[in-house]
Design an enzyme around this catalytic site. Structure first.
Site, PDB file in Angstrom:
ATOM      1  N   CYS A 134      41.166  59.070  29.079  1.00 55.42           N
ATOM      2  CA  CYS A 134      40.134  59.685  29.921  1.00 55.42           C
ATOM      3  C   CYS A 134      40.625  60.955  30.627  1.00 55.42           C
ATOM      4  CB  CYS A 134      39.588  58.677  30.924  1.00 55.42           C
ATOM      5  SG  CYS A 134      40.849  57.774  31.817  1.00 55.42           S
ATOM      6  N   HIS A 248      37.383  60.928  37.754  1.00 60.30           N
ATOM      7  CA  HIS A 248      38.701  61.562  37.886  1.00 60.30           C
ATOM      8  C   HIS A 248      38.541  63.063  38.175  1.00 60.30           C
ATOM      9  CE1 HIS A 248      40.336  57.918  36.470  1.00 60.30           C
ATOM     10  NE2 HIS A 248      40.768  58.260  35.267  1.00 60.30           N
TER      11      HIS A 248
HETATM   12  N1  LIG Z   1      38.012  52.322  32.949  1.00 55.92           N
HETATM   13  C1  LIG Z   1      38.077  53.499  32.361  1.00 55.92           C
HETATM   14  O1  LIG Z   1      37.693  54.523  32.902  1.00 55.92           O
HETATM   15  C2  LIG Z   1      38.590  53.604  30.970  1.00 55.92           C
HETATM   16  C3  LIG Z   1      38.568  54.857  30.368  1.00 55.92           C
HETATM   17  C4  LIG Z   1      39.033  54.986  29.067  1.00 55.92           C
HETATM   18  C5  LIG Z   1      39.501  53.884  28.411  1.00 55.92           C
HETATM   19  N2  LIG Z   1      39.523  52.672  29.024  1.00 55.92           N
HETATM   20  C6  LIG Z   1      40.025  51.526  28.268  1.00 55.92           C
HETATM   21  O2  LIG Z   1      38.961  50.603  28.050  1.00 55.92           O
HETATM   22  C7  LIG Z   1      39.469  49.282  28.079  1.00 55.92           C
HETATM   23  C8  LIG Z   1      38.721  48.458  29.119  1.00 55.92           C
HETATM   24  O3  LIG Z   1      38.782  49.076  30.359  1.00 55.92           O
HETATM   25  P1  LIG Z   1      37.870  48.636  31.576  1.00 55.92           P
HETATM   26  O4  LIG Z   1      38.177  49.618  32.628  1.00 55.92           O
HETATM   27  O5  LIG Z   1      36.456  48.429  31.160  1.00 55.92           O
HETATM   28  O6  LIG Z   1      38.553  47.208  31.974  1.00 55.92           O
HETATM   29  P2  LIG Z   1      37.899  45.958  32.715  1.00 55.92           P
HETATM   30  O7  LIG Z   1      36.836  46.365  33.648  1.00 55.92           O
HETATM   31  O8  LIG Z   1      39.075  45.220  33.241  1.00 55.92           O
HETATM   32  O9  LIG Z   1      37.244  45.118  31.515  1.00 55.92           O
HETATM   33  C9  LIG Z   1      38.022  44.476  30.539  1.00 55.92           C
HETATM   34  C10 LIG Z   1      37.115  43.797  29.525  1.00 55.92           C
HETATM   35  O10 LIG Z   1      37.936  43.209  28.517  1.00 55.92           O
HETATM   36  C11 LIG Z   1      37.553  41.846  28.370  1.00 55.92           C
HETATM   37  N3  LIG Z   1      38.688  41.011  27.985  1.00 55.92           N
HETATM   38  C12 LIG Z   1      39.845  40.828  28.651  1.00 55.92           C
HETATM   39  N4  LIG Z   1      40.618  39.926  28.011  1.00 55.92           N
HETATM   40  C13 LIG Z   1      39.919  39.525  26.925  1.00 55.92           C
HETATM   41  C14 LIG Z   1      40.169  38.592  25.871  1.00 55.92           C
HETATM   42  N5  LIG Z   1      41.296  37.897  25.816  1.00 55.92           N
HETATM   43  N6  LIG Z   1      39.210  38.435  24.939  1.00 55.92           N
HETATM   44  C15 LIG Z   1      38.063  39.114  24.985  1.00 55.92           C
HETATM   45  N7  LIG Z   1      37.766  40.032  25.963  1.00 55.92           N
HETATM   46  C16 LIG Z   1      38.680  40.211  26.904  1.00 55.92           C
HETATM   47  C17 LIG Z   1      37.070  41.443  29.742  1.00 55.92           C
HETATM   48  O11 LIG Z   1      36.287  40.259  29.632  1.00 55.92           O
HETATM   49  P3  LIG Z   1      36.240  39.174  30.832  1.00 55.92           P
HETATM   50  O12 LIG Z   1      35.329  39.746  31.877  1.00 55.92           O
HETATM   51  O13 LIG Z   1      35.685  37.971  30.168  1.00 55.92           O
HETATM   52  O14 LIG Z   1      37.645  39.011  31.311  1.00 55.92           O
HETATM   53  C18 LIG Z   1      36.261  42.682  30.116  1.00 55.92           C
HETATM   54  O15 LIG Z   1      35.009  42.654  29.488  1.00 55.92           O
HETATM   55  C19 LIG Z   1      40.980  49.420  28.339  1.00 55.92           C
HETATM   56  O16 LIG Z   1      41.627  49.459  27.086  1.00 55.92           O
HETATM   57  C20 LIG Z   1      41.091  50.748  29.001  1.00 55.92           C
HETATM   58  O17 LIG Z   1      42.360  51.342  28.839  1.00 55.92           O
HETATM   59  C21 LIG Z   1      39.069  52.508  30.291  1.00 55.92           C
END
Ligand SMILES: NC(=O)c1ccc[n+]([C@@H]2O[C@H](COP(=O)([O-])OP(=O)(O)OC[C@H]3O[C@@H](n4cnc5c(N)ncnc54)[C@H](OP(=O)(O)O)[C@@H]3O)[C@@H](O)[C@H]2O)c1
Length: 345
Positions: A134, A248
């Site tokens: 990002c 950001h």
């Molecule tokens: N946040 C950002 O701005 C951003 C930007 C670019 C990329 N990313 C990437 O996107 C990804 C998610 O980020 P996020 O910010 O959305 O994180 P988040 O809010 O912590 O969400 C994580 C998601 O992954 C699921 N998950 C976790 N463990 C799992 C498992 N064992 N099996 C299936 N699903 C599982 C969670 O489900 P539960 O609710 O059931 O735990 C939740 O839906 C990461 O790889 C991150 O690096 C994020």
């Protein structure tokens, strides 16, 4: 033969309950993205709960190796471990995977795509397409049209990264720790490595002991070179987490091969896709995360000559973008919109 998806695709969201997952669903709805059927996937913790999509309640299923049968497009935002394990399974089952994690970004067989820059790479995919980091997207969307006009040979950027970049739990921690701090109560950090309320700290990824760079900084350096297809571009990055809930910001200074003026940069950026200039010196009004939140563009302002470079080759600017949207979900849906479609008679 170029792989194609149905024009009313079955779409799976892996990580549907997360900060990015929620924006995948909202962005598809907002942009009128055609969806034949939506599958919401998350961990066992969330299975059985529901999310709303276009007037329907979609029951969340636990992600497993059978989740992708019949799926055309699999949007992944469940972390790099899950992506490494399940993205190849999804691709083998016939889905086009668009992954937000860092798992495949530097894989030479995986296109790393920002549609405003290299949409042409989408067609080369072999089942997996990666969404860049990002912080990289936020910087590169406005830098690309400049780089094309007058090659950027050196780039120095410092980030001011929001809690939402670390997911839903980090946003909650910022709110809760701020509340506790205002009440004078103790708060033990659970998600972040340091106190977050009224504080800031070096990005919460591991430091490479050799380079002294954290993983976020290394990603920005490597991904810039891959996306710009320019291995010579010199990039220096400092990534910092600030107590902002969403979006950001980045202070950017770049040095071009030929002299460049702030007026030229403003002219280039005024026509650049995905960029909005917010640069009001009279009102001291420049890009802010609060304005960047919930909208699609990278806001660019403070466009000025870098006074440390008397040669006139360098410009400084300040940018802000919603990293849950352009830095993640929106960029992924833009890619999905550009996938070749199989049209049924
Ligand atoms: N946040 C950002 O701005 C951003 C930007 C670019 C990329 N990313 C990437 O996107 C990804 C998610 O980020 P996020 O910010 O959305 O994180 P988040 O809010 O912590 O969400 C994580 C998601 O992954 C699921 N998950 C976790 N463990 C799992 C498992 N064992 N099996 C299936 N699903 C599982 C969670 O489900 P539960 O609710 O059931 O735990 C939740 O839906 C990461 O790889 C991150 O690096 C994020």
């Amino acid at each position: 033969m170029e792989s194609q998806v149905r024009n009313d695709p079955v779409v799976a969201v892996a990580g549907a309950t997360g900060a990015v997952g929620a924006e995948f669903v909202a962005t598809m709805d907002r942009r009128g993205f055609s969806v034949g059927k939506l599958k919401a996937l998350a961990s066992a913790r969330s299975a059985g709960r529901t999310i709303a999509f276009r007037g329907q309640e979609i029951v969340i299923e636990e992600l497993n190796e059978y989740s992708f049968e019949g799926v055309d497009i699999a949007l992944f935002s469940a972390g790099s471990g899950i992506a490494r394990k399940f993205a190849p399974i999804a691709a083998k089952a016939g889905a086009v995977v668009i992954d937000n994690s860092s798992a495949f970004r530097m894989d030479p067989n995986v296109p790393l795509v920002i549609p405003e820059i290299n949409a042409n790479r989408i067609a080369e995919h072999k089942g997996i397409i990666a969404v860049p980091n990002c912080s990289a997207i936020t910087a590169l969307v406005p830098l690309w049209p400049i780089h094309r006009t007058n090659r950027i040979k050196r780039l120095i950027l410092s980030t001011y990264q929001a809690a939402s970049g670390a997911g839903a739990a980090a946003m909650e921690e910022l709110v809760e720790s701020t509340r506790a701090s205002l009440k004078g109560e103790p708060y033990a950090p659970r998600v972040m490595p340091h106190p977050y309320a009224f504080n800031l700290f070096s990005h919460n990824t591991a430091i490479d002991p050799e380079t002294g760079c954290n993983e976020e900084e290394t990603k920005v350096i490597k991904e810039t070179r891959k996306i710009f297809e320019d291995d010579r571009i010199a990039v220096g990055v400092t990534c910092v987490r600030v107590p902002v809930l969403r979006a950001h910001s980045e202070a950017i200074t770049f040095e071009c091969e030929n002299p460049i003026t702030e007026h030229e940069v403003r002219a280039i950026l005024s026509n650049a896709p995905g960029v909005k200039i917010v640069d009001d010196r009279a009102r001291n009004y420049f890009p802010m995360p609060i304005d960047a939140s919930g909208q699609d563009d990278v806001l660019v302002g403070r466009i000025r000559k870098d006074l440390s470079d008397a040669s006139g080759h360098s410009i400084s600017m300040f940018v802000a973008a919603d990293q849950l949207l352009k830095g993640a979900a929106l960029n992924a849906i833009q890619i999905a919109e550009l996938l070749p479609q199989r049209v049924f008679a």
